[in-house]
Motif scaffolding. Structure first.
Motif, PDB file in Angstrom:
ATOM      1  N   THR A 125      -5.214   0.764  -2.061  1.00 24.11           N
ATOM      2  CA  THR A 125      -5.592  -0.565  -1.538  1.00 24.11           C
ATOM      3  C   THR A 125      -7.143  -0.888  -2.230  1.00 24.11           C
ATOM      4  OG1 THR A 125      -6.749   0.224   0.477  1.00 24.11           O
ATOM      5  CG2 THR A 125      -4.610  -0.425   0.636  1.00 24.11           C
ATOM      6  N   TRP A 126      -7.669   0.287  -2.887  1.00 27.65           N
ATOM      7  CA  TRP A 126      -8.916  -0.230  -3.670  1.00 27.65           C
ATOM      8  C   TRP A 126      -8.780  -0.599  -5.070  1.00 27.65           C
ATOM      9  CZ3 TRP A 126     -11.580   5.094  -2.313  1.00 27.65           C
ATOM     10  CH2 TRP A 126     -11.888   5.184  -1.139  1.00 27.65           C
ATOM     11  N   SER A 127      -8.208  -1.731  -4.941  1.00 28.29           N
ATOM     12  CA  SER A 127      -7.637  -2.346  -6.334  1.00 28.29           C
ATOM     13  C   SER A 127      -7.488  -3.848  -6.002  1.00 28.29           C
ATOM     14  CB  SER A 127      -6.064  -2.003  -6.520  1.00 28.29           C
ATOM     15  OG  SER A 127      -5.663  -2.453  -7.669  1.00 28.29           O
ATOM     16  N   THR A 128      -7.721  -4.997  -7.044  1.00 29.68           N
ATOM     17  CA  THR A 128      -7.659  -6.204  -7.092  1.00 29.68           C
ATOM     18  C   THR A 128      -6.400  -6.606  -6.755  1.00 29.68           C
ATOM     19  OG1 THR A 128      -7.487  -6.213  -9.489  1.00 29.68           O
ATOM     20  CG2 THR A 128      -9.666  -6.882  -8.425  1.00 29.68           C
ATOM     21  N   SER A 129      -5.363  -6.038  -7.482  1.00 27.60           N
ATOM     22  CA  SER A 129      -3.800  -6.277  -7.105  1.00 27.60           C
ATOM     23  C   SER A 129      -3.141  -5.147  -7.432  1.00 27.60           C
ATOM     24  CB  SER A 129      -3.482  -7.292  -8.293  1.00 27.60           C
ATOM     25  OG  SER A 129      -4.322  -8.526  -8.444  1.00 27.60           O
ATOM     26  N   ARG A 130      -1.866  -5.332  -6.584  1.00 33.03           N
ATOM     27  CA  ARG A 130      -0.925  -4.116  -6.906  1.00 33.03           C
ATOM     28  C   ARG A 130       0.423  -4.860  -6.495  1.00 33.03           C
ATOM     29  NH1 ARG A 130      -2.185   0.879  -8.091  1.00 33.03           N
ATOM     30  NH2 ARG A 130      -0.831   1.963  -6.419  1.00 33.03           N
ATOM     31  N   ASN A 131       1.592  -4.365  -7.176  1.00 32.13           N
ATOM     32  CA  ASN A 131       2.820  -4.493  -6.824  1.00 32.13           C
ATOM     33  C   ASN A 131       3.565  -3.450  -6.004  1.00 32.13           C
ATOM     34  OD1 ASN A 131       5.895  -3.737  -8.053  1.00 32.13           O
ATOM     35  ND2 ASN A 131       5.639  -6.086  -7.746  1.00 32.13           N
ATOM     36  N   VAL A 132       4.161  -4.117  -4.837  1.00 30.09           N
ATOM     37  CA  VAL A 132       4.755  -3.192  -3.796  1.00 30.09           C
ATOM     38  C   VAL A 132       5.775  -3.690  -3.279  1.00 30.09           C
ATOM     39  CG1 VAL A 132       2.507  -2.411  -3.148  1.00 30.09           C
ATOM     40  CG2 VAL A 132       3.598  -4.339  -1.737  1.00 30.09           C
ATOM     41  N   SER A 133       6.768  -3.122  -2.707  1.00 26.26           N
ATOM     42  CA  SER A 133       8.100  -3.325  -2.298  1.00 26.26           C
ATOM     43  C   SER A 133       7.436  -4.153  -0.705  1.00 26.26           C
ATOM     44  CB  SER A 133       9.045  -2.076  -1.634  1.00 26.26           C
ATOM     45  OG  SER A 133       9.977  -2.348  -0.796  1.00 26.26           O
ATOM     46  N   PHE A 134       8.409  -5.070  -0.581  1.00 26.57           N
ATOM     47  CA  PHE A 134       8.089  -6.087   0.449  1.00 26.57           C
ATOM     48  C   PHE A 134       8.172  -5.409   1.831  1.00 26.57           C
ATOM     49  CE2 PHE A 134      12.771  -6.543   0.766  1.00 26.57           C
ATOM     50  CZ  PHE A 134      12.890  -7.062   1.962  1.00 26.57           C
TER      51      PHE A 134
END
Length: 380
Positions: A125-134
């Motif tokens: 979570t220490w990120s500007t953006s991430r792609n994850v499963s809904f």
């Protein structure tokens, strides 16, 4: 102050995360890694923009390599160097508040602009953006929450709620006893217990000026606030009996261990439960055998990560909804916090130095509040 949600359809041109290649001292191993904008989400996934993410004690332990919950390596951030298949990284952060910015085909119950929290540990979570499963996120209510509420919802509030409700069948007017009452979880136990009409006896470490802390905890709803020194007072047993009207105390919550917990357990009644969720004293838990034989005491350990693994998505969604409603109604306060911002114009070298300094200050106890991390899009 409740923040109104803003949403922009323009995704970040460039992103940043705080990561590490190997376990060790956070002041030595953490690095800022800049990476390209995310591609459109694949089916059944969403692209997230993180708004605020806490730095929890468990995050430090995870980076050090001594925490049971382990993150997975990420190798698709860059084409070469840090974050690539050549040098994969662990992206830090277990908890955080994010906003959905793009939705892939097949995604259910989520739309662009929704606020979500993590349903899977160690997502980075220490990120500007991430792609994850809904399926790895849970949607929050549409209004009435602050970013600080959302960012800190899935670890401490859930722990407090589940310990209060999962072991003893407590009813309005019952009593709970706990140590570490001024900890993040301890303060939430006080607030949730107050909502449910449950009385609390709260133990804290003695200090030169107790009055402000006592006032603060009672302001949250604490019934009684005492120090560990009070456990040595032989008259305390009589006082507790007067406070409770002779009613058995059937739940004790422990995050300290050592002698204070041994002494506290002696105030428990028949068929009580002692739940341990921490060991801040770093001393072993020792309980009189007589409590188990004659009072049928049951001792448990509790780790929210295990609860998450063993309960259904519906149960987890209901828990988050229940807590969010308490927050919306002002019955659970956001933790006292300070926000550390990694600015959009800061280089990776500058961001790395800032993060390492933050962790040095955390190690030396200089904040005294929850530290929340905000990473600005490097394209802004």
């Amino acid at each position: 102050m409740t923040l109104h949600r803003s949403f922009s359809t323009s995704a970040a041109l460039s992103n940043r995360c705080i990561a590490y290649v190997q376990n060790g001292d956070p002041t030595q191993v953490l690095r800022s890694v800049t990476f390209s904008r995310l591609p459109p989400p694949s089916p059944n996934t969403v692209n997230l923009r993180f708004l605020l993410s806490p730095i929890n004690p468990a995050d430090v332990n995870t980076i050090e390599g001594v925490y049971p919950s382990k993150p997975s390596l990420t190798s698709n951030l860059t084409s070469k160097g840090l974050g690539s298949s050549e040098e994969p990284v662990y992206v830090g952060g277990n908890e955080g508040l994010a906003q959905v910015v793009q939705v892939g085909d097949g995604v259910e119950k989520l739309k662009e602009g929704d606020w979500v929290v993590m349903d899977k540990p160690q997502l980075g979570t220490w990120s500007t953006s991430r792609n994850v499963s809904f399926k790895d996120v849970i949607r929050l209510p549409t209004s009435g929450l602050t970013e600080a509420h959302g960012a800190t919802m899935t670890v401490n509030p859930t722990t407090a709620y589940n310990m209060l409700t999962g072991f003893a069948n407590l009813k309005e007017g019952d009593w709970v006893i706990q140590n570490g009452a001024n900890s993040a979880v301890g303060q939430l136990v006080i607030q949730i217990a107050k909502v449910k009409g449950i009385n609390t006896i709260n133990f804290v470490r003695s200090r030169d000026n107790m009055a402000p802390l006592v006032e603060h905890l009672k302001g949250l709803g604490a019934t009684k606030v005492l120090t560990y020194d009070d456990l040595n007072d032989k008259s305390l047993r009589t006082k507790v009996k007067e406070w409770t009207g002779g009613k058995d105390i059937r739940l004790a919550l422990n995050c300290v261990g050592g002698e204070p917990t041994t002494s506290m357990a002696k105030f428990l009644g028949q068929d009580a439960h002692l739940v341990s969720y921490g060991a801040m004293s770093k001393k072993p838990l020792s309980l009189p055998t007589s409590l188990h034989i004659f009072k049928n005491l049951t001792s448990h350990g509790f780790w929210q990560t295990n609860w998450t693994k063993t309960h259904s998505r519906e149960e987890k969604e209901q828990l988050i909804t229940t807590l969010a409603e308490m927050m919306q109604e002002g019955k659970i306060k956001a933790p006292e916090h300070t926000i550390v911002t990694i600015g959009a114009k800061e280089s990776d070298e500058e961001a790395t130095a800032k993060m390492q300094d933050v962790f040095a200050n955390i190690a030396q106890g200089r904040y005294g509040k929850k530290v929340l991390l905000k990473l600005e899009d490097t394209s802004t």
